[in-house]
Scaffold this motif. Structure first.
Motif, mmCIF file in Angstrom:
data_model
loop_
_atom_site.group_PDB
_atom_site.id
_atom_site.type_symbol
_atom_site.label_atom_id
_atom_site.label_comp_id
_atom_site.label_asym_id
_atom_site.label_seq_id
_atom_site.Cartn_x
_atom_site.Cartn_y
_atom_site.Cartn_z
ATOM 1 N N LYS B 123 0.821 -1.222 0.000
ATOM 2 C CA LYS B 123 0.000 0.000 0.000
ATOM 3 C C LYS B 123 0.854 1.270 0.000
ATOM 4 N N ILE B 124 2.044 1.167 0.604
ATOM 5 C CA ILE B 124 2.896 2.362 0.704
ATOM 6 C C ILE B 124 3.667 2.565 -0.606
ATOM 7 N N SER B 125 4.251 1.499 -1.118
ATOM 8 C CA SER B 125 5.083 1.586 -2.335
ATOM 9 C C SER B 125 4.310 2.152 -3.518
ATOM 10 N N THR B 126 3.009 1.961 -3.513
ATOM 11 C CA THR B 126 2.179 2.354 -4.653
ATOM 12 C C THR B 126 1.300 3.567 -4.338
ATOM 13 N N SER B 127 1.632 4.245 -3.246
ATOM 14 C CA SER B 127 0.787 5.361 -2.800
ATOM 15 C C SER B 127 1.225 6.682 -3.428
ATOM 16 N N ASN B 128 0.519 7.736 -3.095
ATOM 17 C CA ASN B 128 0.859 9.067 -3.613
ATOM 18 C C ASN B 128 1.793 9.837 -2.678
ATOM 19 N N LEU B 129 2.343 9.164 -1.673
ATOM 20 C CA LEU B 129 3.280 9.853 -0.782
ATOM 21 C C LEU B 129 4.545 10.237 -1.558
ATOM 22 N N PRO B 130 5.218 11.320 -1.132
ATOM 23 C CA PRO B 130 6.530 11.598 -1.722
ATOM 24 C C PRO B 130 7.436 10.376 -1.538
ATOM 25 N N LEU B 131 8.327 10.155 -2.505
ATOM 26 C CA LEU B 131 9.100 8.909 -2.516
ATOM 27 C C LEU B 131 9.908 8.727 -1.224
ATOM 28 N N ARG B 132 10.523 9.801 -0.756
ATOM 29 C CA ARG B 132 11.340 9.671 0.459
ATOM 30 C C ARG B 132 10.469 9.228 1.642
ATOM 31 N N GLN B 133 9.271 9.813 1.701
ATOM 32 C CA GLN B 133 8.358 9.450 2.789
ATOM 33 C C GLN B 133 7.935 7.983 2.700
#
Lengths: 237, 253
Positions: B123-133
């Motif tokens: 869920k995190i790897s494919t999310s819209n969060l900034p990459l570093r986050q």
């Protein structure tokens, strides 16, 4: 808002700066002695980057290691590979590759079917590029015109080892220009391997003017030299 | 319990109870130590905290493993133990580092986490969060899992690899960058899953990263050639030229 006019552009390499000026801009007037050609009102200059650092010229757009203090705004700085790619676009046929051999690095860009496909940038090893050759020529009091293609080559995994081979062979009685030619042949072979062994290569950068290098590279592929101003052309748009 | 991931000033009390770890120790072991030492500060020894270089490893060596050794000395007086992955979930260098630290008198518990049967949803790897986050959240979740609803987005780019020593290179990428490789395996709770590690979306332009002198460079270079991506390796911090190379790839592809 009207688009900014790009009239004076700079590709500031580690040792040499290449400048193109057009549309009657006269920022480079004090440096006319460094002008290498003028075509259709467009002026081309090459001067030592150390000289440029002493000036207060501000360029409309710039690329290269040494240019950051010579522009007004960070936005006027362009990534070197992007400048190379943009400069190369007008030469692109279906599948084309350009290799830029600089003073301390080399980079290539590959187009397939007329579109950008791949790139690489050998950014860390400075030993086997232009600056080393310039130092060798100065050290042995030679000019690049003195060098002729040599069918033999040094296998150079590292420029420092290459220098050792040159010094060893000269100590054994070989002429310095012959030893340096073998070194250059080794660099040409490395450059071709670095570019993934293409059949045809467009060449950009100072090595275009080194006939020994061009002849050495031609042992491996077709070579079309494009001169030293390709990145500047990419900045002009 | 606190989890120390980045520069963090500890109080004197906290300094007396540090649990060091690298990679991804088995969750049941983490659970046990969290229970036994509820006040412990967890220190990810992989991370560059600017610890003094003890010159124990060769100059030309994986910076992450150098961090492990140098950080162990940095926290030596406060360590309860070091949970030290040595299996396929980490690398041979982790195994050797574990032996070196043991020999130097550190309290080391070698661990192996090679179970790939139970995988968590990505869920995190494919999310819209900034990459570093994304990377920070995935690594922080090793010790303390956060459950947050995350918006999923299709990838414009990919970043394959372990968390880089120089995390700032991740800031060059747009938020629409998906995470692949070992870091994705960590999110899945399966750090030894080689099949997942080698997975990428084949049409997504991907930067394949490895730490210089890391054996994972074999995979990174191979996959970059296979999927027409960009292979980069960085030793300590990225040079301007390496940054420019990444920027060019992102702009031209």
């Amino acid at each position: 808002m009207s688009e900014k006019q790009i009239n004076t552009v700079l590709d500031a390499g580690t040792t040499w700066s290449k400048i193109v000026e057009r549309n009657g801009s006269d920022k480079m007037k004090p440096y006319l002695n460094y002008m290498v050609k003028e075509e259709n009102g467009v002026k081309y200059y090459i001067l030592p980057s150390s000289e440029l650092k002493k000036t207060n010229i501000i360029f409309d757009k710039a690329t290269g290691h040494m240019s950051l203090n010579l522009i007004n705004d960070k936005k006027d700085y362009e990534n070197e590979v992007i400048a190379l790619t943009n400069g190369f676009r007008k030469h692109v046929s279906e599948d084309s590759m350009v290799l830029d051999m600089g003073s301390r690095d080399s980079k290539w860009v590959l187009f397939k079917n007329g579109k950008f496909k791949d790139l690489d940038w050998n950014s860390s090893c400075s030993s086997s590029t232009g600056a080393t050759i310039e130092m060798l020529l100065k050290f042995y009091n030679l000019k690049s015109e003195n060098l002729q293609f040599n069918n033999e080559k040094y296998v150079i995994t590292c420029g420092i080892f290459g220098l050792e081979r040159i010094m060893d062979d000269i100590a054994k009685g070989e002429k310095s220009e012959e030893a340096i030619s073998k070194f250059i042949h080794g660099i040409a072979h490395n450059a071709w391997v670095f570019a993934k062994k293409p059949e045809k290569l467009y060449l950009s950068g100072g090595f275009c003017e080194n006939e020994c290098f061009v002849q050495s590279l031609k042992q491996y592929c077709e070579v079309i030299p494009l001169g030293r101003f390709l990145l500047c052309e990419g900045l002009l748009g | 319990m606190k989890f120390l991931q980045y520069n963090f000033l500890m109080s004197e009390n906290e300094k007396k109870s540090v649990i060091g770890f690298w990679g991804y120790p088995p969750p049941e072991l983490i659970k046990k130590y969290k229970k036994d030492y509820p006040l412990a500060v967890w220190v990810d020894l992989d991370i560059d905290f600017g610890a003094e270089d003890k010159r124990i490893l060769p100059d030309s060596y994986c910076k992450i493993v150098k961090n492990i050794i140098n950080n162990s000395f940095k926290y030596k007086e406060n360590l309860i133990t070091i949970l030290a992955p040595i299996g396929k979930d980490k690398c041979d260098s982790g195994w050797f580092a574990s032996e070196v630290l043991k020999d130097l008198g550190f309290p080391v518990i070698p661990t192996v986490f090679e179970d790939i049967a139970q995988k968590k949803e990505i869920k995190i790897s494919t999310s819209n969060l900034p990459l570093r986050q994304k990377f920070e959240m995935i690594t922080a979740n090793i010790v303390e899992e956060q459950q947050k609803p995350l918006k999923q987005i299709p990838p414009k780019f990919g970043f394959w690899g372990v968390p880089p020593n120089d995390l700032s290179i991740l800031e060059l990428f747009p938020d629409e960058t998906h995470v692949y490789g070992w870091t994705r395996c960590v999110e899945a709770g399966a750090p030894a899953d080689i099949e997942l590690e080698m997975f990428v979306d084949k049409d997504v332009p991907t930067v394949f990263y490895s730490q210089s002198f890391c054996s994972k460079s074999q995979l990174a270079k191979y996959l970059a050639d296979k999927y027409n991506g960009l292979y980069i390796d960085i030793d300590d911090v990225a040079t301007n030229s390496t940054r420019a190379k990444i920027e060019a790839f992102l702009r031209l592809r």
